[in-house]
Design a protein around this motif. Structure first.
Motif, short mmCIF file in Angstrom:
data_model
loop_
_atom_site.label_atom_id
_atom_site.label_comp_id
_atom_site.label_asym_id
_atom_site.label_seq_id
_atom_site.Cartn_x
_atom_site.Cartn_y
_atom_site.Cartn_z
N VAL A 67 42.25 50.41 46.42
CA VAL A 67 42.26 48.96 46.58
C VAL A 67 43.44 48.35 45.84
CG1 VAL A 67 40.92 46.84 46.27
CG2 VAL A 67 39.74 49.00 46.69
N PRO A 68 44.38 47.73 46.54
CA PRO A 68 45.49 47.04 45.87
C PRO A 68 45.02 45.69 45.32
CG PRO A 68 45.70 46.82 48.24
CD PRO A 68 44.50 47.69 48.01
N TYR A 69 45.53 45.31 44.16
CA TYR A 69 45.19 44.01 43.60
C TYR A 69 46.35 43.55 42.70
CZ TYR A 69 43.96 46.38 39.18
OH TYR A 69 43.99 47.12 38.03
N TYR A 70 46.36 42.24 42.41
CA TYR A 70 47.47 41.65 41.68
C TYR A 70 47.16 41.54 40.18
CZ TYR A 70 49.16 40.28 46.30
OH TYR A 70 49.59 40.30 47.59
N VAL A 71 48.19 41.85 39.38
CA VAL A 71 48.12 41.67 37.92
C VAL A 71 49.43 41.05 37.44
CG1 VAL A 71 46.55 43.64 37.58
CG2 VAL A 71 49.03 43.99 37.44
N ARG A 72 49.42 40.54 36.21
CA ARG A 72 50.65 40.03 35.61
C ARG A 72 51.47 41.19 35.04
NH1 ARG A 72 51.55 34.72 37.05
NH2 ARG A 72 49.58 33.57 36.95
N ASP A 73 52.79 41.04 35.06
CA ASP A 73 53.63 42.08 34.46
C ASP A 73 53.54 42.00 32.93
OD1 ASP A 73 55.10 39.90 33.75
OD2 ASP A 73 56.89 40.43 34.87
N VAL A 74 54.23 42.89 32.25
CA VAL A 74 54.14 42.97 30.78
C VAL A 74 54.56 41.67 30.10
CG1 VAL A 74 54.35 45.47 30.65
CG2 VAL A 74 56.41 44.06 30.71
N ASN A 75 55.42 40.92 30.75
CA ASN A 75 55.89 39.65 30.18
C ASN A 75 55.04 38.45 30.62
OD1 ASN A 75 58.15 40.90 28.90
ND2 ASN A 75 59.19 40.95 30.89
N TYR A 76 54.02 38.74 31.42
CA TYR A 76 53.15 37.69 31.95
C TYR A 76 53.94 36.61 32.69
CZ TYR A 76 49.16 39.64 29.49
OH TYR A 76 48.16 40.47 29.08
N VAL A 77 54.99 37.06 33.40
CA VAL A 77 55.82 36.12 34.16
C VAL A 77 55.59 36.31 35.65
CG1 VAL A 77 58.16 35.37 34.70
CG2 VAL A 77 57.57 36.03 32.34
N GLU A 154 42.41 43.29 34.30
CA GLU A 154 43.06 41.98 34.21
C GLU A 154 43.62 41.52 35.56
OE1 GLU A 154 45.93 42.17 31.10
OE2 GLU A 154 44.46 42.55 29.53
N ALA A 155 42.78 41.51 36.54
CA ALA A 155 43.21 41.06 37.87
C ALA A 155 43.50 39.56 37.86
CB ALA A 155 42.13 41.36 38.89
N VAL A 156 44.55 39.17 38.59
CA VAL A 156 44.88 37.75 38.74
C VAL A 156 43.85 37.13 39.68
CG1 VAL A 156 46.61 36.12 39.60
CG2 VAL A 156 47.33 38.18 38.35
N THR A 157 43.35 35.95 39.32
CA THR A 157 42.31 35.23 40.08
C THR A 157 41.20 36.20 40.51
OG1 THR A 157 43.51 35.51 42.18
CG2 THR A 157 43.92 33.49 40.92
N PRO A 158 40.45 36.76 39.55
CA PRO A 158 39.39 37.70 39.89
C PRO A 158 38.28 37.03 40.71
CG PRO A 158 39.23 37.04 37.59
CD PRO A 158 40.52 36.49 38.11
N GLY A 159 37.66 37.82 41.57
CA GLY A 159 36.59 37.29 42.41
C GLY A 159 36.13 38.31 43.43
N LYS A 160 35.24 37.87 44.31
CA LYS A 160 34.66 38.76 45.31
C LYS A 160 35.50 38.76 46.59
CE LYS A 160 29.95 38.27 43.55
NZ LYS A 160 28.55 37.91 43.86
N HIS A 161 35.59 39.95 47.20
CA HIS A 161 36.37 40.11 48.43
C HIS A 161 35.60 40.99 49.42
CE1 HIS A 161 40.00 38.53 46.39
NE2 HIS A 161 39.52 39.18 45.34
N THR A 162 35.88 40.81 50.69
CA THR A 162 35.25 41.62 51.74
C THR A 162 36.32 42.16 52.67
OG1 THR A 162 33.23 40.28 51.68
CG2 THR A 162 33.60 41.63 53.63
N ALA A 163 36.28 43.46 52.89
CA ALA A 163 37.22 44.12 53.81
C ALA A 163 36.43 44.77 54.94
CB ALA A 163 38.04 45.17 53.06
N ASN A 164 36.97 44.67 56.14
CA ASN A 164 36.30 45.20 57.33
C ASN A 164 37.22 46.10 58.13
OD1 ASN A 164 33.58 43.67 57.54
ND2 ASN A 164 35.05 42.03 57.15
#
Length: 279
Positions: A67-77, A154-164
């Motif tokens: 599962v791919p997901y978004y995180v902040r880089d080490v500099n939080y930029v 530390e996912a950006v905008t964490p929440g529930k998702h559905t994939a089909n």
């Protein structure tokens, strides 16, 4: 008035009785078992759905999700993409239902942070050989929560998702048989925005969602094309070796027979001067 009260009491009693039997029937249809503890492979799970005390869907497989997901880089930029590897838990909660032409298996784990739903359908097809009945997996749904900390860091905008799945036709098998495939296969699942896809990895599979005749026992196996090809690749060198060995044996036998026949023949001298010593 007394008769009316008796009738009302009788009707209420009848409704309660019918509700009890209806509830009992639903419970019987929804009876399930997680038999993963019987598998010697810790990554392989075994599940069964029972109807009226008899198995109507049995499945064993190893599964994992990428599962791919978004995180902040080490500099939080900037935002970068990470990948979560989520295995199917052995302690998964199981739900399921069986039908004549439709069956379903639902698995949840880590307090329902992850839920996998597999749908199966049985249908007839007209072929040159006549009507052929097949079953297949026609839908996969995976629900996950990126706020869960075991696999998402530390996912950006964490929440529930559905994939089909999309227009899925997998594990196609003749009716009355179980599907078997040791090789790993990948099913792509898509989020609603279609910007990211999730890989559902299945391996060491044996599934039968319909027509189980012997309780908890799979029917005749229908091997996937990859397994059939691998089996052929394994046996082909053996067959070629046997053929080559047979050719060598035949060649040696022919040579031995020929040598024996020529050795018993009278040797005629090539030098004409030796003819006078003959006779």
């Amino acid at each position: 008035t007394m008769n009316r009260q008796i009738k009302l009491m009788t009707w209420e009693h009848l409704k309660i009785t019918l509700s009890f039997f209806s509830a009992a029937r639903v419970v019987a249809e929804q009876e399930v078992e997680n038999l993963s503890g019987l598998s010697p492979n810790p990554e392989k799970d075994i599940f069964a759905v029972k109807e009226n005390g008899k198995a109507c869907l049995v499945a064993e497989f190893a599964a994992k999700f990428l599962v791919p997901y978004y995180v902040r880089d080490v500099n939080y930029v900037d935002v970068i993409t990470e990948q979560a590897d989520i295995p199917l838990s052995r302690g998964a909660e199981i739900k399921g239902k069986c039908g004549t032409n439709e069956s379903e298996l639902e698995l949840s784990w880590l307090e329902k942070a992850y839920t996998l739903r597999l749908s199966f359908i049985k249908e007839g097809h007209n072929t040159s050989r006549g009507q052929e009945v097949l079953w297949k997996m026609n839908k996969v749904q995976f629900m996950y929560d990126t706020s869960e900390k075991t696999y998402f860091k530390e996912a950006v905008t964490p929440g529930k998702h559905t994939a089909n799945s999309h227009k899925l036709s997998a594990l196609v098998t003749p009716a009355g048989k179980s599907y078997v495939c040791q090789a790993q296969q990948t099913i792509h699942l898509y989020l609603s925005d279609h910007q990211k896809s999730i890989d559902f990895l299945l391996s060491e599979v044996q599934i039968q969602p319909f027509d189980i005749t012997n309780d908890f026992a799979f029917s005749e196996a229908h091997k996937c094309p990859v397994d059939q090809r691998e089996q052929l690749e394994e046996t082909l060198p053996l067959i070629l070796g046997l053929i080559l060995g047979l050719i060598i044996v035949i060649t040696l036998c022919v040579y031995h027979i020929h040598h024996k026949l020529t050795a018993n023949q009278v040797q005629i001298p090539r030098d004409r001067s030796q003819y006078k010593h003959m006779g």
